[in-house]
Design a protein around this motif. Structure first.
Motif, PDB file in Angstrom:
ATOM      1  N   VAL A 149       3.846 -31.297 -20.768  1.00 47.11           N
ATOM      2  CA  VAL A 149       3.441 -32.326 -21.715  1.00 47.11           C
ATOM      3  C   VAL A 149       2.304 -33.134 -21.093  1.00 47.11           C
ATOM      4  CG1 VAL A 149       4.224 -34.307 -23.076  1.00 47.11           C
ATOM      5  CG2 VAL A 149       5.786 -32.409 -22.619  1.00 47.11           C
ATOM      6  N   CYS A 150       1.371 -33.537 -21.917  1.00 43.14           N
ATOM      7  CA  CYS A 150       0.153 -34.188 -21.411  1.00 43.14           C
ATOM      8  C   CYS A 150       0.368 -35.663 -21.079  1.00 43.14           C
ATOM      9  CB  CYS A 150      -0.976 -34.029 -22.420  1.00 43.14           C
ATOM     10  SG  CYS A 150      -1.444 -32.320 -22.747  1.00 43.14           S
ATOM     11  N   HIS A 151       1.307 -35.922 -20.195  1.00 42.47           N
ATOM     12  CA  HIS A 151       1.466 -37.268 -19.639  1.00 42.47           C
ATOM     13  C   HIS A 151       0.481 -37.387 -18.479  1.00 42.47           C
ATOM     14  CE1 HIS A 151       4.843 -38.508 -22.051  1.00 42.47           C
ATOM     15  NE2 HIS A 151       5.545 -37.440 -21.709  1.00 42.47           N
ATOM     16  N   VAL A 152      -0.783 -37.611 -18.838  1.00 43.29           N
ATOM     17  CA  VAL A 152      -1.863 -37.500 -17.848  1.00 43.29           C
ATOM     18  C   VAL A 152      -1.764 -38.555 -16.751  1.00 43.29           C
ATOM     19  CG1 VAL A 152      -3.433 -36.403 -19.482  1.00 43.29           C
ATOM     20  CG2 VAL A 152      -3.451 -38.894 -19.260  1.00 43.29           C
ATOM     21  N   MET A 153      -1.042 -39.662 -17.006  1.00 42.39           N
ATOM     22  CA  MET A 153      -0.915 -40.689 -15.979  1.00 42.39           C
ATOM     23  C   MET A 153      -0.204 -40.170 -14.730  1.00 42.39           C
ATOM     24  SD  MET A 153      -0.005 -44.097 -18.229  1.00 42.39           S
ATOM     25  CE  MET A 153       0.449 -45.055 -16.778  1.00 42.39           C
ATOM     26  N   ARG A 154       0.616 -39.146 -14.875  1.00 37.07           N
ATOM     27  CA  ARG A 154       1.303 -38.588 -13.709  1.00 37.07           C
ATOM     28  C   ARG A 154       0.343 -37.881 -12.752  1.00 37.07           C
ATOM     29  NH1 ARG A 154       7.329 -36.402 -14.146  1.00 37.07           N
ATOM     30  NH2 ARG A 154       8.217 -37.830 -15.692  1.00 37.07           N
ATOM     31  N   TYR A 155      -0.851 -37.542 -13.226  1.00 37.18           N
ATOM     32  CA  TYR A 155      -1.723 -36.638 -12.479  1.00 37.18           C
ATOM     33  C   TYR A 155      -2.945 -37.322 -11.875  1.00 37.18           C
ATOM     34  CZ  TYR A 155       1.065 -33.021 -14.765  1.00 37.18           C
ATOM     35  OH  TYR A 155       2.108 -32.229 -15.206  1.00 37.18           O
ATOM     36  N   THR A 156      -2.976 -38.647 -11.858  1.00 34.12           N
ATOM     37  CA  THR A 156      -4.147 -39.344 -11.330  1.00 34.12           C
ATOM     38  C   THR A 156      -4.021 -39.582  -9.820  1.00 34.12           C
ATOM     39  OG1 THR A 156      -3.234 -41.565 -11.650  1.00 34.12           O
ATOM     40  CG2 THR A 156      -4.394 -40.585 -13.521  1.00 34.12           C
ATOM     41  N   PRO A 157      -5.150 -39.697  -9.113  1.00 39.85           N
ATOM     42  CA  PRO A 157      -5.104 -40.084  -7.700  1.00 39.85           C
ATOM     43  C   PRO A 157      -4.405 -41.426  -7.485  1.00 39.85           C
ATOM     44  CG  PRO A 157      -7.275 -39.229  -8.245  1.00 39.85           C
ATOM     45  CD  PRO A 157      -6.534 -39.368  -9.544  1.00 39.85           C
ATOM     46  N   TYR A 158      -4.556 -42.338  -8.432  1.00 40.00           N
ATOM     47  CA  TYR A 158      -3.899 -43.639  -8.320  1.00 40.00           C
ATOM     48  C   TYR A 158      -2.384 -43.487  -8.336  1.00 40.00           C
ATOM     49  CZ  TYR A 158      -2.110 -48.214  -9.681  1.00 40.00           C
ATOM     50  OH  TYR A 158      -1.385 -49.372  -9.749  1.00 40.00           O
ATOM     51  N   THR A 159      -1.879 -42.660  -9.242  1.00 39.64           N
ATOM     52  CA  THR A 159      -0.427 -42.435  -9.285  1.00 39.64           C
ATOM     53  C   THR A 159       0.065 -41.788  -7.999  1.00 39.64           C
ATOM     54  OG1 THR A 159      -0.392 -42.279 -11.694  1.00 39.64           O
ATOM     55  CG2 THR A 159       1.421 -41.227 -10.514  1.00 39.64           C
ATOM     56  N   ASN A 203     -10.352 -34.762 -30.574  1.00 41.20           N
ATOM     57  CA  ASN A 203     -10.889 -35.307 -29.328  1.00 41.20           C
ATOM     58  C   ASN A 203     -10.139 -34.816 -28.099  1.00 41.20           C
ATOM     59  OD1 ASN A 203     -12.557 -37.376 -27.816  1.00 41.20           O
ATOM     60  ND2 ASN A 203     -10.510 -38.116 -27.353  1.00 41.20           N
ATOM     61  N   ARG A 204      -8.783 -34.831 -28.154  1.00 36.61           N
ATOM     62  CA  ARG A 204      -8.024 -34.396 -26.998  1.00 36.61           C
ATOM     63  C   ARG A 204      -8.213 -32.901 -26.738  1.00 36.61           C
ATOM     64  NH1 ARG A 204      -8.102 -37.126 -23.703  1.00 36.61           N
ATOM     65  NH2 ARG A 204      -6.226 -36.433 -22.625  1.00 36.61           N
ATOM     66  N   GLY A 205      -8.178 -32.110 -27.792  1.00 33.48           N
ATOM     67  CA  GLY A 205      -8.389 -30.684 -27.627  1.00 33.48           C
ATOM     68  C   GLY A 205      -9.751 -30.369 -27.049  1.00 33.48           C
ATOM     69  N   GLN A 206     -10.764 -31.097 -27.521  1.00 36.90           N
ATOM     70  CA  GLN A 206     -12.117 -30.882 -27.004  1.00 36.90           C
ATOM     71  C   GLN A 206     -12.210 -31.256 -25.527  1.00 36.90           C
ATOM     72  OE1 GLN A 206     -15.042 -32.796 -29.601  1.00 36.90           O
ATOM     73  NE2 GLN A 206     -13.781 -32.262 -31.363  1.00 36.90           N
ATOM     74  N   THR A 207     -11.468 -32.284 -25.120  1.00 32.80           N
ATOM     75  CA  THR A 207     -11.464 -32.679 -23.710  1.00 32.80           C
ATOM     76  C   THR A 207     -10.918 -31.559 -22.834  1.00 32.80           C
ATOM     77  OG1 THR A 207     -11.250 -35.034 -24.208  1.00 32.80           O
ATOM     78  CG2 THR A 207     -10.460 -34.296 -22.052  1.00 32.80           C
ATOM     79  N   TYR A 208      -9.812 -30.970 -23.234  1.00 35.24           N
ATOM     80  CA  TYR A 208      -9.220 -29.895 -22.441  1.00 35.24           C
ATOM     81  C   TYR A 208     -10.096 -28.639 -22.467  1.00 35.24           C
ATOM     82  CZ  TYR A 208      -5.244 -33.059 -22.812  1.00 35.24           C
ATOM     83  OH  TYR A 208      -4.436 -34.167 -22.767  1.00 35.24           O
ATOM     84  N   ALA A 209     -10.724 -28.371 -23.614  1.00 38.83           N
ATOM     85  CA  ALA A 209     -11.631 -27.232 -23.702  1.00 38.83           C
ATOM     86  C   ALA A 209     -12.836 -27.422 -22.791  1.00 38.83           C
ATOM     87  CB  ALA A 209     -12.080 -27.019 -25.143  1.00 38.83           C
ATOM     88  N   MET A 250      -5.013 -30.522 -16.232  1.00 37.49           N
ATOM     89  CA  MET A 250      -5.479 -29.161 -16.482  1.00 37.49           C
ATOM     90  C   MET A 250      -5.435 -28.331 -15.209  1.00 37.49           C
ATOM     91  SD  MET A 250      -6.033 -28.569 -19.630  1.00 37.49           S
ATOM     92  CE  MET A 250      -6.904 -27.007 -19.409  1.00 37.49           C
ATOM     93  N   ASP A 251      -5.814 -28.929 -14.097  1.00 28.58           N
ATOM     94  CA  ASP A 251      -5.752 -28.227 -12.820  1.00 28.58           C
ATOM     95  C   ASP A 251      -4.323 -27.759 -12.539  1.00 28.58           C
ATOM     96  OD1 ASP A 251      -7.146 -27.942  -9.884  1.00 28.58           O
ATOM     97  OD2 ASP A 251      -5.077 -28.632  -9.694  1.00 28.58           O
ATOM     98  N   ALA A 252      -3.355 -28.658 -12.740  1.00 30.04           N
ATOM     99  CA  ALA A 252      -1.961 -28.334 -12.446  1.00 30.04           C
ATOM    100  C   ALA A 252      -1.426 -27.259 -13.380  1.00 30.04           C
ATOM    101  CB  ALA A 252      -1.108 -29.594 -12.553  1.00 30.04           C
TER     102      ALA A 252
END
Length: 443
Positions: free
Chosen positions: A150-160, A41-47, A396-398
C-alpha cells in the motif's frame, strides 16, 4: 549544546536503499514489468519513476478512461486500455504486477479481481472508503498469495528512517506519549479538499481517511505500537457558504475581492505556473501548459470556484486522542490552516525526547542533558510535486526490489499493517460522530 551532525546514513534492518545499479531486476536480469490502472496524478508519478529507471522496471500497459491521461504515461510498447476490465479481458499476462491508482471508491473491485488473476499489487491509499471493502481487499490478496503493498509513502522517507533509528536505538528509553501534526496547508486544502476530488465523503472518503490514514499508519510504524482506543473531534468550520464574504463571486475570475483572498485560485495556479511550470497542482486542473489554458480551466472548471461556494463536506480541522498498546498515549491534529510543510512530531520517552520537522530531529538525552540535532538528508519538499520527501521514490524502489527478489520483506506497508491503520481511522470517525471513545477492532 546543539551539535549539527550533518547527514546521517541509514542502513540496517528495514532501511530503504534508494538507487539503481544492478539490484532490483527480475530473474535473468530483465526489468520487472508493471501495468498502471488509473493514470491520474498519483499514477503518473509512479509511471515517471518507472521511466527514470529503465534498467529496473518497464511499463507495459496503462488503463484509464481518459485518453489524455493515458497519453501522459503511454509510450513505445505500452498498451492502452479504457479500464481495468478491458485489461483483464485481454486474456494475456500483461505484466509482473499492477499499480492500482484509481480514485478511492474505485479500488475494491479491481483490487480483488487483479489479485484473483494472480497479479502482484501496489495500491494507492486509502485501501477503500469502507471497512467492509478494506477487509474484502485484504482477504482477497491474502487468499491469492500475491505480493501486496500500500502506498503509505511516509514509511519510505529518509526522515522516517531517521526517526525510527532513534526510537529503536533506545536513546529515548520507553516511549510514553507522542504529539503529531499534519499541516495540510491553506492552499493545498483548498485545492484538494474544497475544490478537488477529495472534497466530499460521497465522492471519495472522509478527510481523515483520504489525507491522514498516512499519519495513523506512520505513528504505529515508528512507535511499534498498535492504536487500540480513540476519541476524535472535528468539523467543517470555515469553508462553508455562511463564511462567504459579502462581495464574493461564485468564481475567482469574476470576484472583486479575489486579490485579498488567501484562497485565490489565480494566485495559486498562475503563480505556480510562473515559478515552476505546468507541474502539480497546475497539471491537475488542465492538460495545457500556458497561462491561457490555466485561465480557461479556472473559468469553466471546478478549480476556479469560490471556496465558499463549493459542494464540499469533509472536515477542515480534526483532533484525535489515542491509546496505543502498552499504554502509550498519542494525539494527532489535522488542520487546513497552516503553511504547506512537512509533518511535525514530538516523541516523549523515559530517557529522552525527540522533536522532528520532516527534515531533521532534535534529540534531548535526559541522562546527561545533551542535545543532538541530526539532519535526515535528501528529504526535499513535502508535496506531490516534490516526491513527498523522498517517499514516492522510496516506495517504488522497495516495491520493485520486492518483485525482483521475490522478497516481501522490502515492503514496509503490507495488507495487515495497512488494514490496522484503516480500522483506526474508521473507529476515529465513529468516535467523532458519536462523541464517544471507540475501541479499534481486531483484524
Amino acid at each position: 549544546m546543539d551539535s549539527e551532525l550533518g547527514t546521517t546514513a541509514h542502513g540496517g534492518p528495514g532501511a530503504v536503499t534508494h538507487g539503481g545499479g544492478s539490484g532490483g531486476r527480475a530473474p535473468g536480469g530483465r526489468p520487472v514489468t508493471l501495468a498502471l490502472v488509473g493514470a491520474g496524478n498519483r499514477g503518473q508519478t509512479y509511471a515517471s519513476w518507472v521511466r527514470a529507471h529503465p534498467g529496473r522496471a518497464r511499463l507495459t500497459a496503462v488503463a484509464d478512461p481518459d485518453p489524455l491521461r493515458r497519453a501522459r504515461v503511454a509510450g513505445d510498447g505500452v498498451r492502452e486500455f479504457s479500464d481495468w476490465t478491458e485489461l483483464l479481458a485481454s486474456g494475456e499476462r500483461i505484466a509482473d504486477a499492477v499499480i492500482l491508482a484509481t480514485q478511492d471508491r474505485l479500488h475494491a473491485e479491481p483490487a480483488v479481481a487483479l489479485a484473483e488473476a494472480g497479479y502482484d499489487l501496489l495500491m494507492e491509499k486509502p485501501l477503500a472508503p469502507t471497512e467492509e471493502e478494506c477487509r474484502r481487499i485484504v482477504e482477497a490478496v491474502t487468499r491469492a498469495g500475491v505480493l501486496f503493498a500500500v502506498c503509505h509513502v511516509m514509511r519510505y522517507t529518509p526522515y522516517t528512517d531517521l526517526v525510527k533509528q532513534v526510537v529503536d536505538g533506545g536513546t529515548l528509553g520507553e516511549i510514553m506519549s507522542v504529539e503529531h501534526l499534519e499541516p495540510v496547508g491553506w492552499w493545498h486544502a483548498a485545492h484538494s479538499y474544497v475544490r478537488g476530488p477529495w472534497r466530499s465523503e460521497r465522492l471519495a472518503s472522509p478527510m481523515l481517511l483520504a489525507k491522514s490514514c498516512h499519519d495513523l499508519d506512520w505513528l504505529a510504524y515508528v512507535t511499534g505500537r498498535r492504536i487500540e482506543r480513540v476519541s476524535s473531534f472535528g468539523s467543517l468550520g470555515h469553508f462553508r457558504p455562511e463564511r462567504r464574504p459579502a462581495k464574493a463571486a461564485d468564481r475567482c475570475l469574476d470576484c472583486s475581492i479575489e486579490p485579498e483572498c488567501p484562497y485565490s485560485a489565480p494566485r495559486l495556479y498562475l503563480g505556480t505556473l510562473a515559478e515552476r511550470g505546468p507541474i502539480w497542482p497546475v497539471s491537475v486542473i488542465t492538460g495545457g501548459s500556458d497561462e491561457t489554458a490555466v485561465i480557461e480551466a479556472l473559468r469553466t472548471g471546478p478549480y476556479g470556484r469560490c471556496v465558499y461556494a463549493c459542494d464540499n463536506d469533509v472536515v477542515d480541522h480534526q483532533v484525535l486522542a489515542m491509546e496505543l498498546s502498552g499504554g502509550v498515549t498519542a494525539t494527532f491534529t489535522m488542520t487546513a490552516f497552516t503553511e504547506q510543510t512537512h509533518r511535525q512530531t514530538r516523541i516523549f520517552g523515559t530517557h529522552g525526547c525527540l522533536t522532528g520537522d520532516g527534515e531533521r530531529v532534535r534529540v534531548v538525552d535526559f541522562r546527561d542533558g545533551s542535545t543532538e540535532v541530526i539532519e535526515a538528508g535528501g528529504t526535499g519538499g513535502s508535496t506531490a510535486a516534490d516526491d513527498h520527501g523522498g517517499g514516492d521514490s522510496g516506495l517504488m524502489d522497495a516495491f520493485v526490489r520486492a518483485l525482483a527478489d521475490g522478497d516481501p520483506a522490502h515492503v514496509r506497508s503490507g495488507p495487515a499493517d495497512s488494514l490496522d491503520s484503516h480500522l483506526a481511522v474508521f473507529a476515529a470517525e465513529r468516535a467523532r460522530h458519536t462523541g464517544t471513545v471507540v475501541t479499534v477492532p481486531e483484524q
